[in-house]
Design an enzyme around this catalytic site. Structure first.
Site, PDB file in Angstrom:
ATOM      1  N   LEU B  12       0.862  -1.190   0.000  1.00 15.16           N
ATOM      2  CA  LEU B  12       0.000   0.000   0.000  1.00 15.16           C
ATOM      3  C   LEU B  12       0.895   1.235   0.000  1.00 15.16           C
ATOM      4  O   LEU B  12       1.576   1.510   0.991  1.00 15.16           O
ATOM      5  CB  LEU B  12      -0.904   0.014   1.238  1.00 15.16           C
ATOM      6  CG  LEU B  12      -1.663  -1.274   1.576  1.00 15.16           C
ATOM      7  CD1 LEU B  12      -2.534  -1.061   2.818  1.00 15.16           C
ATOM      8  CD2 LEU B  12      -2.518  -1.742   0.407  1.00 15.16           C
ATOM      9  N   GLY B  15       5.350   5.626  -2.730  1.00 16.85           N
ATOM     10  CA  GLY B  15       6.172   6.824  -2.592  1.00 16.85           C
ATOM     11  C   GLY B  15       7.645   6.449  -2.624  1.00 16.85           C
ATOM     12  O   GLY B  15       8.022   5.415  -3.194  1.00 16.85           O
ATOM     13  N   SER B  16       8.461   7.270  -1.988  1.00 12.93           N
ATOM     14  CA  SER B  16       9.906   7.042  -2.098  1.00 12.93           C
ATOM     15  C   SER B  16      10.317   5.723  -1.452  1.00 12.93           C
ATOM     16  O   SER B  16      11.219   5.046  -1.934  1.00 12.93           O
ATOM     17  CB  SER B  16      10.668   8.212  -1.477  1.00 12.93           C
ATOM     18  OG  SER B  16      10.401   8.292  -0.096  1.00 12.93           O
ATOM     19  N   SER B  19       8.157   2.533  -3.528  1.00 15.19           N
ATOM     20  CA  SER B  19       8.656   2.172  -4.855  1.00 15.19           C
ATOM     21  C   SER B  19       9.986   1.414  -4.760  1.00 15.19           C
ATOM     22  O   SER B  19      10.247   0.496  -5.535  1.00 15.19           O
ATOM     23  CB  SER B  19       8.794   3.421  -5.728  1.00 15.19           C
ATOM     24  OG  SER B  19       9.630   4.358  -5.099  1.00 15.19           O
ATOM     25  N   LYS B 106       5.038   5.578  11.950  1.00 17.53           N
ATOM     26  CA  LYS B 106       5.271   5.881  13.369  1.00 17.53           C
ATOM     27  C   LYS B 106       4.117   6.651  13.999  1.00 17.53           C
ATOM     28  O   LYS B 106       3.769   6.423  15.142  1.00 17.53           O
ATOM     29  CB  LYS B 106       6.568   6.664  13.548  1.00 17.53           C
ATOM     30  CG  LYS B 106       6.640   7.913  12.697  1.00 17.53           C
ATOM     31  CD  LYS B 106       8.059   8.372  12.474  1.00 17.53           C
ATOM     32  CE  LYS B 106       8.100   9.422  11.377  1.00 17.53           C
ATOM     33  NZ  LYS B 106       8.147   8.830  10.022  1.00 17.53           N
ATOM     34  N   LYS B 206       8.487   8.728  17.894  1.00 13.62           N
ATOM     35  CA  LYS B 206       9.494   7.665  18.001  1.00 13.62           C
ATOM     36  C   LYS B 206       9.839   7.384  19.460  1.00 13.62           C
ATOM     37  O   LYS B 206      10.068   6.227  19.828  1.00 13.62           O
ATOM     38  CB  LYS B 206      10.720   8.070  17.189  1.00 13.62           C
ATOM     39  CG  LYS B 206      10.413   8.084  15.687  1.00 13.62           C
ATOM     40  CD  LYS B 206      11.463   8.818  14.878  1.00 13.62           C
ATOM     41  CE  LYS B 206      11.158   8.688  13.385  1.00 13.62           C
ATOM     42  NZ  LYS B 206      12.093   9.493  12.559  1.00 13.62           N
TER      43      LYS B 206
END
Lengths: 440, 440
Positions: B12, B15-16, B19, B106, B206
């Protein structure tokens, strides 16, 4: 109260690590149950001498000299005796009986890993060895699990705290090798017989384990190239410093391609020059660090104490929780991954940069002739620094020091070139040949 | 050829990170099969817009806008869309259908972790999130597995590359905050809206995940104390430097005991002074590092790139191999460990050292009166440095700078003391109050 399944844990060895494992196992039993889903019952500790003095006070009835009986019926066997025998026999007995094995025995795994992992696979058991390479520093799981979808290119590792301590003292305080070793011994960083550490045997065993794991191949310990630090001089340390380097004993595992295009693995140990800006350069004292370069992840570093009873016990207990979780979940253990089956290539196939220090007779044309030898050998020069010995500037046949930094070259070509340099009439002495590691 | 079981993988987001995950999954399919025991078949990639430009060229037929259909029948769902919705709905759908979920989200896990982990536990599935805290740096597995037999005391983490880049530029090149942010933006380290990074929201998410994991407790994101770096001045950076410190934005998870003896967890984010010899001080540029202090293991550090498409993809693929191995081995997933159930304690309960800079009117007795305010507040002074403003040495009512280093004190006491200092007639301004972290 949750009812946990009971798992019987047998401990072999009660030295500095074993006694801490036993202590933590008894002290943290509830937490370990909550985290693993199993009640971990320490059923006994096999020792050679029931009356030996121990680091930690433990219930006397846990000790036994009968390791073989202890192993029978154990779900998990923790081997912390060290050495090849009887550790190997006991581990194989445990695996053949279906128990999982946890060990920190790098020598045994480096020499007989294939047999041990094979025995585990036969019965669907698993061998855990997080403590074998860098004590408490998690490195086995990161390589085996976290980076399992990545391709590792190279590992540069400081995995011997004793030699790092010695080199760090020489670098920071100008100690001689003898003085640094003496201090290391006094502080407990070095055994009475320093050979295993100083000559790189310990690091070579760890390089074997790292290379096997990183490259999914069974790397034979016997083929790992090994050089120790005993020949490193304060002059080399100082020259490295002047050039912006620090000397570190590195265990290296690298994926390489030899001259013929054969893909393979290099596993090697030697003192190397590391740029002072490299993360490994700031690993001081007895600390360890594993620097991993992966295709996708890029550079990563794992840092911490690489030795110590309680530190190593942390890794053993982590393995124990993993083993217990696996028992609870069911299913076979994860076998050794050797699918890539890459050959171990000899040191001659390795490509690195070098720094060569020569004493030459300072006469006309010497630099051109030395450069010619390098060029003939296929070793390309990146930098040269010439220093005429003080007080002899006017002496046409005096001595000059040449420090030559090369571009990356094959080790085989370099070795042949160093021989040619040694044989040259211009050369008075080849003072130092060190590899440069950690460059792009 | 070995016949591997096929596992259907749904992705799903493209994006960077997504892909790169797809590319590596397709390129390394054989290796991934050999390492995981399963043939990982990418069955589709859900995107919002089929015609959007992508970083990586992938087979066009993989794309779909119908995420819900894609999820049905998938064995493993990788969520890389980011944001709360529709990511949360899709993840819950996947888990309810029995699929394992891998995510780097996150924000979602920090806000809705309990619900998501709960849904996974219901069906025996597992949620993997190695990419959520520090991209390719293995930290979830080391905490969850390697250190599972140890007790973690404190984590100090540089987990936001943008702010580390900004602070590092200010420290190394003397940039102003505005200039450093401008450069960070130009180099892609900072989003057009820098708030999430600069104000510490990203780091706080985080910190929530690290604290929950490290202390086996469900830490609510809403209770995490958060301060950003936007108020940090070049003067503070320089003063830190002069005192042997560097300012780092830290995500901190710590086991603490409050004044009443209540054991709990602190999770907090703020810019803090770190000794220049601390391993975290040498984390430069956009890099991340997680410094873990455990009872048995001692200090450990995990270092690497904390962002980037292909780097984060490495962590996702590691999780994918783990998920596949678990499918092959069978058995339920490892649930969230919350057995310790420690409360999140407020910032007032935290104990640290502080460095306070004051401008005071330079007149007789000022130091004694300031020291008295600190003493009355229960804040013990370790060091004081007084600097009279240049050119005003002879002016009895001129201005002096006081830099006060305190011993460890409770935050509540400190805040009250700073208020008292502000109200003092001697004080012209409280210039800077920074906590010191990483000390013993």
């Amino acid at each position: 109260m949750i009812e946990y399944r009971t798992l019987r844990v047998a401990l072999l060895g009660a030295g500095s690590v074993g006694s801490q494992v036993a202590r933590l196992l008894l002290e943290n039993r509830e937490e370990l149950a909550a985290r693993s889903g199993a009640d971990l019952q320490l059923v006994g500790i096999a020792v050679r001498n029931l009356d030996a003095k121990r680091d930690v006070e433990l219930p006397r009835e846990l000790y036994t000299t009968d390791a073989e009986t202890l192993i029978v019926g154990a779900d998990i066997v923790i081997e912390l005796m060290g050495g090849i025998e009887p550790a190997k026999t006991y581990i194989l007995q445990a695996l053949n009986a279906g128990a999982d094995v946890i060990t920190g025995n790098k020598a045994l795994l480096a020499e007989h890993g294939a047999e041990i992992f094979g025995a585990a696979e036969q019965v669907g058991a698993e061998v855990y060895y997080e403590a074998a390479v860098a004590a408490a520093i998690p490195i086995i799981r990161p390589l085996r699990d976290s980076l399992a979808g990545d391709n590792i290119k190279r590992i540069l590792a400081i995995v011997n705290g004793s030699t790092n301590y010695i080199l760090d003292r020489m670098d920071r305080f100008g100690d001689s090798m003898a003085d640094a070793q003496k201090t290391a011994f006094e502080l407990g960083f070095l055994e009475a017989d320093p050979t295993l550490d100083v000559e790189g045997y310990d690091a070579a065993q760890k390089a074997t384990l790292l290379a096997s794991l990183a490259f999914h191949s069974s790397v034979p310990a016997s083929g790992v190239h090994r050089e120790g630090i005993s020949q490193i001089t304060p002059e080399q340390i100082q020259a490295a410093k002047d050039a912006g380097y620090v000397i570190k004993l590195l265990a290296i595992a690298e994926r390489i391609t030899d001259e013929d295009g054969t893909e393979g693995v290099s596993a090697r140990v030697y003192p190397a020059l590391v740029d002072r800006n490299h993360p490994l350069a700031s690993v001081h004292g007895g600390n360890n660090a594993v620097f991993v370069e992966a295709e996708a992840a890029g550079p990563l570093m794992f840092y911490g104490a690489g030795a110590g009873g309680v530190q190593t016990a942390s890794a053993i207990l982590g393995d124990l929780v993993s083993a217990a979780r696996r028992h609870v979940a069911g299913g076979p253990g994860l076998g050794e991954s050797t699918h890539a089956d890459l050959p171990l290539l000899p040191i001659g196939s390795v490509t690195t940069k070098y720094q060569i220090s020569l004493l030459v007779t300072d006469r006309p044309g010497v630099l051109a002739r030395i450069a010619g030898i390098l060029s003939d050998g296929g070793v390309s020069v990146e930098t040269v620094q010439q220093t005429v010995q003080p007080g002899e500037e006017d002496d046409a046949t005096g001595t000059a020091t040449l420090v030559i930094g090369t571009h990356a070259a094959r080790e085989a070509a370099l070795q042949a070139t160093v021989e040619a340099l040694t044989a040259s009439e211009d050369t008075q002495a080849v003072v130092s040949v060190l590899r440069v590691e950690g460059a792009e």
